[in-house]
Scaffold this motif. Structure first.
Motif, PDB file in Angstrom:
ATOM      1  N   VAL A   1      -4.690   7.555   3.674  1.00  0.00           N
ATOM      2  CA  VAL A   1      -5.160   6.739   2.549  1.00  0.00           C
ATOM      3  C   VAL A   1      -6.471   6.620   2.963  1.00  0.00           C
ATOM      4  O   VAL A   1      -7.490   6.831   1.839  1.00  0.00           O
ATOM      5  CB  VAL A   1      -4.635   5.271   2.784  1.00  0.00           C
TER       6      VAL A   1
ATOM      7  N   ALA B   1      -4.336   2.260  -3.070  1.00  0.00           N
ATOM      8  CA  ALA B   1      -3.680   1.941  -1.798  1.00  0.00           C
ATOM      9  C   ALA B   1      -4.693   1.701  -0.472  1.00  0.00           C
ATOM     10  O   ALA B   1      -4.507   0.587   0.283  1.00  0.00           O
ATOM     11  CB  ALA B   1      -2.742   3.219  -1.135  1.00  0.00           C
TER      12      ALA B   1
ATOM     13  N   PHE C   1       0.495  -1.272   0.112  1.00  0.00           N
ATOM     14  CA  PHE C   1      -0.031   0.146  -0.008  1.00  0.00           C
ATOM     15  C   PHE C   1       0.911   1.182   0.025  1.00  0.00           C
ATOM     16  O   PHE C   1       0.352   2.192  -0.783  1.00  0.00           O
ATOM     17  CB  PHE C   1      -1.029   0.095   1.173  1.00  0.00           C
TER      18      PHE C   1
END
Ligand SMILES: Cc1cc2nc3c(=O)[nH]c(=O)nc-3n(C[C@H](O)[C@H](O)[C@H](O)COP(=O)(O)OP(=O)(O)OC[C@H]3O[C@@H](n4cnc5c(N)ncnc54)[C@H](O)[C@@H]3O)c2cc1C
Ligand code: SF4
Ligand code: FES
Lengths: 475, 289
Positions: A127, A81, A69
């Motif tokens: 993320v 990700a 990721f």
């Protein structure tokens, strides 16, 4: 990422988390950490060495594919990700904020051998926030319906993660929650300034969109027993994820004086019932303004309580802890933030007695100094009382944050379910199966007070085992 | 959301609600309570389930409007909705055929005593009930009590109806008449329950009280409802609400119920009318010293 050499990467400093100024944030309930910008995230991601054998993963209780990721973040594929993290962690926006990364993935990260480790938690948070704020949570595909029904008791991280997996495998899932809001400790315990409730709400909504049914105000054991869920209510399996939820007190004289709260009560009043917005919300909380508040304990709960008291206007907000700073079980970041916000720490102090006035109001606590002796079973050095060191600390409010025992309701209402002597449910650790057929359990009710990520991991392990059980109940 | 099927005032500020809650109606036992949140900004207020109707799927609660939340609840009418009703909570009353049982309700405490009195009658006890109120217009559930107990005595502090005096006086009179009493159930303001406990203590009569501390969750999670019973800390919501009156530390309970300023405290203390009267009564007097 090929263009950067390992040496170049090692030269990039760990990117600082933008945060509210301590002197400002200690008077508001908004989130302390503001989150990485895209630039900071990409820069931090470049610090990752993309190890052939990524040891960070060994430190992650659910095995998030950290290296992969992070590489997607460096390539600015933030959505990719997010999807990568979600293969293993269904609540990254939560875990990115509250996991003790310094003891998990970041402790293992090889960059940490020389420099500060890669800020894996901050990247995870970035993320997850990016996905939620910029593109909306991805709603995964569910397999065709199996016609099987699973009841999940408790909507904390264990319950939510189990629900997420089971709904995707095609089972009907109903989550029963005793309180009027969903999220367990994430909504009633952990304060807004560390985990905005909106994040939990969005996660719950995503599960609702997938078809998970949520029933609030349902205290299983009273509203329905587990036996009734399995018989008259027609469920094929039950997952118990009721958390710990029975606060321990110190059991010292004076503990029932006015002004003494368990951390659960104090935090529930402030977070769940929104007493910090009293009188807009109706639930009151003891007025901390210009008072001396002491919080007993040294875990995350204690830090949350003391920082909450500070925000409610306490003149002094102190942590009173039996051991020394080194033994504090709270996350390093919370301790650091608490100090910045002006919280006092009274280490190596043990409370002996609470003192009150004739109307039953707390005005002081008798403390005894401690020193550290030999390590005990937990490996931490055992505190020993210093004779003749008693003294009195003036306080108007106390919060007891020394952990939780297990709630008695299910124990009293579920024949055939085995518990240990502390009231935790006994399970097979590989499958989360209990002594009762079709009944699984996980999270704090099994482990005692632990962490969000362990509860979430337990929920997923149980989901897998429940799925197998439903395919073949007789094995 | 929970629908109000009926709503009527039994006395000034005392309202009876019949609420659509089929599951609770089916499960509840005498002595148990619900926690109600009137709106989504509201407090969680514990209220005893006074009765239920399994067929119609309804429960009855009787509410004295004093604080913000209870007043707000009492402003609701038939057809309107309550945000949250959760239950049944707490342990059910211990019911058996004790012999002769006296159920005493002070103020809205009568509503709380009602379901247990009814169950005691059904279990074969000879049941006497004493309904105490400050004044005639505050007497509630007299006919309902008559329908389910063998004897009903009403006392008013000002003598405007029934016996002129406190429930303690009436109880002393009954005990003094030589009747063997096997159980006393006393529910009302704390000073009243404490006074009753002192009346029965010398006679060794088993006495049960139902405590009403401030609560939040009602499931054992917060410890806000803790009380001292038999020198030990109990959580009233899961260990009670009923306890042996002779073991309860009423002093601490009274003090704890004053944690919040008067308005909030009263919002949660559903038996205040009678409280005021008993507060002004010298306890010594009630104890007959
Ligand atoms: C103040 C505080 C701060 C914390 N900070 C951190 C941190 O920073 N990092 C970290 O990793 N961990 C932290 N923890 C620990 C973490 O929150 C818990 O380990 C985790 O939430 C446990 O998840 P769970 O799903 O097992 O239970 P919970 O989150 O406790 O959820 C259980 C749910 O079940 C409900 N329930 C209980 N009984 C019943 C019933 N009979 N019927 C129906 N529903 C029922 C409860 O109301 C609750 O909503 C903290 C805990 C607290 C209290
Ligand atoms: S151990 Fe550290 S450097 Fe290596 S892959 Fe994991 S995060 Fe990257
Ligand atoms: S009301 Fe919270 S433990 Fe009883």
């Amino acid at each position: 990422m090929a263009e950067l050499s390992k040496k170049d990467r090692m030269k990039i400093p760990r990117q600082a988390m933008p945060e509210q100024e301590p002197g400002i944030r200690n008077a508001n309930f908004k989130e302390v950490n503001l989150g990485f910008t895209e630039e900071l995230a990409v820069m931090e991601a470049m610090r990752c060495l993309q190890c052939p054998k990524p040891v960070c993963v060994e430190g992650c209780p659910v095995g998030v594919k950290i290296k992969d990721f992070i590489s997607l973040v460096a390539e600015r594929d933030f959505a990719g990700a997010a999807a990568k993290i979600k293969e293993d962690n269904v609540l990254p926006a939560v875990c990115g904020r509250v996991c003790p990364q310094e003891e998990q993935c970041e402790m293992k990260c090889v960059v940490g051998n020389k420099n500060a480790p890669v800020a894996i938690g901050r990247l995870e948070r970035f993320v997850a926030d990016y996905e939620r704020e910029q593109i909306g949570l991805r709603i995964p595909e569910c397999k065709p319906k199996t016609g099987k029904k699973v009841a999940i008791i408790g909507s904390g991280p264990a319950g939510l993660s189990c629900a997420a997996d089971l709904i995707q495998t095609g089972h009907d899932v109903t989550v029963f929650e005793a309180l009027h809001e969903l999220g367990g400790v994430l909504v009633y315990g952990i304060p807004e300034f560390r985990l905005p409730k909106e994040i939990v709400r969005v996660e719950v909504e995503a599960l609702q969109k997938l078809g998970v049914e949520f029933k609030t105000n349902a205290v299983i054991g009273f509203t329905d027993s587990i036996d009734e869920l399995l018989s008259t209510e027609g469920f094929d399996a039950v997952f118990i994820a009721v958390g710990a939820g029975l606060p321990y007190f110190l059991n010292i004289p004076g503990e029932n004086l006015n002004g003494i709260y368990s951390a659960n009560e104090f935090l529930t009043r402030v977070n769940l019932m929104k007493a910090y917005r009293f009188p807009e919300y109706d639930t009151p909380v003891f007025d901390c303004k210009d008072k001396n508040v002491a919080v007993f304990g040294g875990g995350n709960t204690a830090m949350d309580a003391v920082r909450t008291a500070k925000r409610l206007g306490a003149k002094s907000a102190s942590i009173v802890y039996r051991r020394s700073e080194k033994e504090l079980p709270a996350r390093a970041e919370e301790i650091h933030h608490a100090k910045e916000e002006g919280v006092h720490f009274e280490f190596l102090n043990n409370p002996l007695e609470f003192l009150g006035d004739e109307n039953g109001w707390l005005h002081g606590v008798k403390l005894q100094k401690m020193e550290l002796g030999e390590p005990d079973a937990s490996g931490r050095r055992r505190p020993i009382a210093v004779q003749g060191s008693e003294y009195i600390m003036d306080i108007n409010m106390a919060v007891i944050a020394i952990g939780n025992g297990s709630n008695p309701i299910l124990r009293q209402t579920t024949p055939g379910l085995d518990f240990n002597k502390w009231g935790n449910i006994l399970v097979d650790p590989d499958t989360m199966k209990t002594s009762k057929k079709g009944v699984f359990a996980g999270g704090d009710i099994v482990t005692g007070g632990a962490t969000v990520i362990l509860a979430m991991g337990a929920g997923r392990t149980a989901a897998k085992a429940i799925n197998e059980y439903l395919a073949n109940p007789e094995v | 959301m929970y629908k109000i099927v009926e709503a009527d005032f039994l006395a000034p500020d005392v309202k009876r609600f019949i609420i659509d809650a089929p599951k609770i109606a089916r499960k509840r036992k005498p002595g148990q309570f619900v926690i109600v949140r009137v709106t989504d900004h509201g407090e969680r207020v514990p209220l005893t389930i006074a009765d239920s109707d399994i067929e119609n799927g309804t429960i009855t609660i009787i509410v004295q409007g004093i604080g913000k939340s209870t007043k707000q609840l009492n402003s609701l009418e038939k057809g309107q909705f309550i945000q949250d009703v959760v239950g049944p909570l707490g342990k059910a009353s211990h019911i058996e055929n004790f012999g002769t049982a006296v159920s005493i309700g002070g103020g809205v405490g009568t509503a709380i005593a009602f379901p247990t009195a009814k169950a005691l009658k059904e279990a074969g006890n000879y049941t006497i009930s004493i309904i105490g109120a400050r004044s005639k217009n505050l007497v509630i559930l007299e006919n309902e009590m008559k329908a389910i107990t063998d004897e009903v005595h009403v006392t008013t502090d000002d003598g405007s109806y029934g016996y002129h005096g406190f429930v303690t006086d009436k109880l002393k009179e009954i005990i003094g008449s030589g009747k063997k009493i096997d159980l006393v159930l006393a529910i009302g303001p704390i000073p009243m329950m404490r006074a009753i406990a002192e009346v029965t203590r010398p006679f060794g009569i088993k006495t049960i009280v139902s405590l009403n501390p401030v609560m939040v969750d009602g499931t054992g999670m917060c410890g806000g409802c803790r009380a001292t019973v038999d020198n030990k800390t109990v959580f009233v919501c899961v260990d009670g609400p009923e306890f042996d009156a002779h073991q309860v530390d009423f002093e601490t309970l009274i003090k704890r119920n004053r944690t919040y300023n008067v308005a909030e405290k009263e919002a949660l203390n559903h038996i205040c009318h009678y409280d005021a009267a008993f507060d002004s009564l010298k306890l010594q007097e009630a104890e007959g010293k």
